[in-house]
Design an enzyme around this catalytic site. Sequence first.
Site: not given
Length: 587
Positions: A234, A302
């Site tokens: 993330d 991401e």
Amino acid sequence: MARKLLSLVACLCWLLAGTQADSAKNKAKEQDENWWRHEVFYQIYPRSFMDSNGDGIGDLKGITSKLSYFVETGITAIWLSPIYRSPMVDFGYDISDYRDIHPDYGTLDDFDELIATATKLGIKVILDFVPNHSSDQHEWFKKSAARVPGYEDFYVWEDAKPGEGGEERAPPNNWVSVFSGSAWEWHDERKQYYLRQFTKGQPDLNYRNPAVLQAMDAVLLYWLKRGVSGFRIDAVIYVYEDEKLRDEPLSGKTADANSVDYLDHIYTRNQEECYGLIQHWRKLLDDYTVKNPGPARIMMTEGYAELSQLMDYYEDENGVQGANFPFNFDFITELNAESTAQDFVFYIQRWLIYMPPGHAANWVMGNHDNPRVASRYGAQSVDAMNMLLMTLPGIGITYNGEELGMEDYRDISWNDTVDQPACEAGEENYKWVSRDPERTPMQWSDEKNAGFSTADSTWLPVHPNYEELNLVNQQLAPSSHYKVYQSLIKLRSSKVLKDGTYTAQALNRRVFALKRELKGQPSLLTVVNVSNRTQQVDVSNFIDLPNRLTLLVVGVNSQYRVGERLKPAEIRLSPHEGLVIQLRPSK
């Protein structure tokens, strides 16, 4: 003589059997190494997927109870949004213990049961990993704030600057949080500011401290040993910041100094060390795979960034490998309901052109941070967009509920709103900032709470359209979004979609086609109308003629039927319709 012949035959048979066995082993090894290259990864937002204990919150046992759904659908890899222990300031992206499960979701035993059951069913499990920041409730942060030896520099701390206009102090520089306002938070105990690029409860870790990297390596190994097949990293673009803490230049996009768009983020995103960190973790995963049985453990990253920056996450200019793939968000950030056929062809081709050779493309159609496909592109476009996702080369990413055509519940009341940025935006502005509308519970049936929970109320309200739009109804219907999705998953096992070449062309401003070809296999043609008007197109110049055109997949409201023949010069598409067509040479 006969004995010699028999001995020679036996030797040849033994050699042949050995060759065949080696060939089978090599093929199995190749499949294990490349299992992810044509996978559909199904993102589960655990809080909204399935509640097993009636508390109104989805949990791990709920996911385990629904694993058979993936078998039925054809999904063989699931990715879980954060399930770690957390104060839930940002619903799990603020982690207070990287090695434990949040009580809302269950226990480590529940997680082990999920992994064991998924493994038996042939389903791989990917975990979200949040490296940029922890929770301010993490023991590391508490020790760092207290300057406990060994933890003093675990986070990014900095002295205040002299204040202006009578203020006692000012932040170290002008950096702005993703969620608005200064990215620096004053800490009374330590008498310094700490960097927090998200909420104040999410202090940024300091990866220039080797102890932080060592601690995070240990976290990754901990979950690998518990059986996960990899990680989605993330917010990777935020992990490092400019060491000199230089002010960022103004972007010119807005006059609001508190807005994240106020600055050009050249010092807080995609710093060179970010790529080195991902390369380090890729080696960790590859080394673990070599030393332990099972298929390749993978990493997907991401980050919303410029295309050239994203490509460097695949590999650097020297070919050093990074992520197995960085997420491609073009269907979210660059394309929308107003995009032309040329726009679609351009952004699809762009990724494939810039991607380094030997890597796998990927296509993210939706996620928990952005409006759903049915709300971004329109409910009529659901089937066409899934056709596109499933017939493009490489990897598909599906957010839970997109296979049903679930829609955003934009009318969630202020009192029911829980998303932190929306709460900070205030009652007048929350509705269009909130990410709650795309996070509402999964709509399994027309029973209470859409079959998601037996609770009197759920953590977010269920979309009111659940009585009509739900899985059970779509399973029973002669034609449905779910059945279209299911047929597309099945089609993805074909050789032409796994290994075939790709060509795309805009047939006019409103219709484009993509073609997949592989020698010795029937070709596939996907045609999509992106407009709200009926279109008739001629694909004769895009395909080899003569060819028989047979429909393989049609949408819910299509005038056509599977198996129907089409004439290349007379393909008529309803508004927002997509078709998947098989091409076979005419005899």
